[in-house]
Design a protein around this motif. Structure first.
Motif, PDB file in Angstrom:
ATOM      1  N   LEU A 120       0.826  -1.209   0.000  1.00  0.00           N
ATOM      2  CA  LEU A 120       0.000   0.000   0.000  1.00  0.00           C
ATOM      3  C   LEU A 120       0.857   1.254   0.000  1.00  0.00           C
ATOM      4  CD1 LEU A 120      -2.885  -1.036   2.431  1.00  0.00           C
ATOM      5  CD2 LEU A 120      -2.992  -0.743  -0.058  1.00  0.00           C
ATOM      6  N   GLU A 121       1.988   1.184   0.681  1.00  0.00           N
ATOM      7  CA  GLU A 121       2.909   2.322   0.682  1.00  0.00           C
ATOM      8  C   GLU A 121       3.415   2.591  -0.739  1.00  0.00           C
ATOM      9  OE1 GLU A 121       4.629   5.526   2.254  1.00  0.00           O
ATOM     10  OE2 GLU A 121       3.388   4.149   3.414  1.00  0.00           O
ATOM     11  N   LEU A 122       3.662   1.532  -1.506  1.00  0.00           N
ATOM     12  CA  LEU A 122       4.102   1.696  -2.892  1.00  0.00           C
ATOM     13  C   LEU A 122       3.028   2.357  -3.758  1.00  0.00           C
ATOM     14  CD1 LEU A 122       5.865  -1.741  -3.507  1.00  0.00           C
ATOM     15  CD2 LEU A 122       6.966   0.501  -3.237  1.00  0.00           C
ATOM     16  N   LEU A 123       1.785   2.186  -3.377  1.00  0.00           N
ATOM     17  CA  LEU A 123       0.677   2.735  -4.178  1.00  0.00           C
ATOM     18  C   LEU A 123       0.389   4.207  -3.876  1.00  0.00           C
ATOM     19  CD1 LEU A 123      -1.810  -0.262  -4.193  1.00  0.00           C
ATOM     20  CD2 LEU A 123      -0.555   0.686  -6.139  1.00  0.00           C
ATOM     21  N   ARG A 124       1.085   4.788  -2.927  1.00  0.00           N
ATOM     22  CA  ARG A 124       0.842   6.200  -2.599  1.00  0.00           C
ATOM     23  C   ARG A 124       1.064   7.112  -3.807  1.00  0.00           C
ATOM     24  NH1 ARG A 124      -0.196   7.625   2.569  1.00  0.00           N
ATOM     25  NH2 ARG A 124       0.327   6.099   4.153  1.00  0.00           N
ATOM     26  N   GLU A 125       1.909   6.691  -4.722  1.00  0.00           N
ATOM     27  CA  GLU A 125       2.233   7.513  -5.885  1.00  0.00           C
ATOM     28  C   GLU A 125       1.151   7.466  -6.965  1.00  0.00           C
ATOM     29  OE1 GLU A 125       6.098   6.364  -7.257  1.00  0.00           O
ATOM     30  OE2 GLU A 125       6.960   6.530  -5.255  1.00  0.00           O
ATOM     31  N   VAL A 126       0.196   6.582  -6.859  1.00  0.00           N
ATOM     32  CA  VAL A 126      -0.836   6.430  -7.897  1.00  0.00           C
ATOM     33  C   VAL A 126      -1.604   7.731  -8.109  1.00  0.00           C
ATOM     34  CG1 VAL A 126      -3.007   5.255  -8.468  1.00  0.00           C
ATOM     35  CG2 VAL A 126      -1.061   3.950  -7.652  1.00  0.00           C
ATOM     36  N   GLU A 127      -1.811   8.504  -7.062  1.00  0.00           N
ATOM     37  CA  GLU A 127      -2.579   9.740  -7.210  1.00  0.00           C
ATOM     38  C   GLU A 127      -1.884  10.751  -8.114  1.00  0.00           C
ATOM     39  OE1 GLU A 127      -1.216  11.931  -3.084  1.00  0.00           O
ATOM     40  OE2 GLU A 127      -2.915  10.587  -3.053  1.00  0.00           O
ATOM     41  N   GLN A 128      -0.594  10.564  -8.343  1.00  0.00           N
ATOM     42  CA  GLN A 128       0.141  11.462  -9.224  1.00  0.00           C
ATOM     43  C   GLN A 128      -0.043  11.100 -10.699  1.00  0.00           C
ATOM     44  OE1 GLN A 128       4.214  11.260  -7.945  1.00  0.00           O
ATOM     45  NE2 GLN A 128       3.705  11.833  -5.847  1.00  0.00           N
ATOM     46  N   PHE A 129      -0.586   9.922 -10.953  1.00  0.00           N
ATOM     47  CA  PHE A 129      -0.773   9.486 -12.340  1.00  0.00           C
ATOM     48  C   PHE A 129      -1.908  10.271 -12.976  1.00  0.00           C
ATOM     49  CE2 PHE A 129       0.760   4.871 -11.378  1.00  0.00           C
ATOM     50  CZ  PHE A 129       2.049   5.344 -11.200  1.00  0.00           C
TER      51      PHE A 129
END
Length: 140
Positions: A74-83
């Motif tokens: 889930l920590e790795l997915l924090r960047e998804v909002e930047q997509f």
């Protein structure tokens, strides 16, 4: 493995490890929905109470390790909002794979906790029955 195995009962300890491995393998089966009480009960039936307790403890500890794996993903997915629409396809595909892995690891954690609950109830019931017989009381 977090269990400490006694040197005095190597055969019994191997049975504990074998049972834990079999239950974990069952929990990792993607087609299993963990109506696994019968399978786990069968594995535990051949173990002494101390050995069953060790297996149940290891199931719980394994579920905690799954929680850590999910948290990391889930920590790795924090960047998804930047997509956005301009994001590289590879980045989006990688995020999709991480979501798949979160689902897989969460399911394994769920299976392990369900196995823990089923096993714990069986052990508690067996202990109550044993104590009732020992004291000569009637079962409630």
């Amino acid at each position: 493995m977090t269990m400490r195995l006694a040197k005095t009962n190597a055969a019994g300890d191997r049975r504990i490890l074998s049972a834990v491995r079999q239950i974990k393998a069952f929990a990792k089966d993607p087609d299993a929905d963990c109506s696994c009480t019968l399978i786990i009960g069968e594995l535990l039936a051949h173990l002494a109470p101390r050995q069953r307790a060790a297996v149940v403890q290891e199931l719980f500890m394994s579920a905690l390790r799954q929680r850590t794996k999910v948290a990391t993903l889930l920590e790795l997915l924090r960047e998804v909002e930047q997509f956005g629409p301009a994001s590289e396809i590879g980045e989006v595909e990688e995020a999709a794979l991480i979501f798949d892995d979160v689902a897989k690891q969460a399911k394994i954690g769920s299976q392990l906790l369900k196995a823990f609950v089923a096993s714990r109830h069986d052990i508690l019931d067996a202990e109550r029955t044993f104590h009732t017989k020992e004291t000569g009381e009637r079962p409630s």
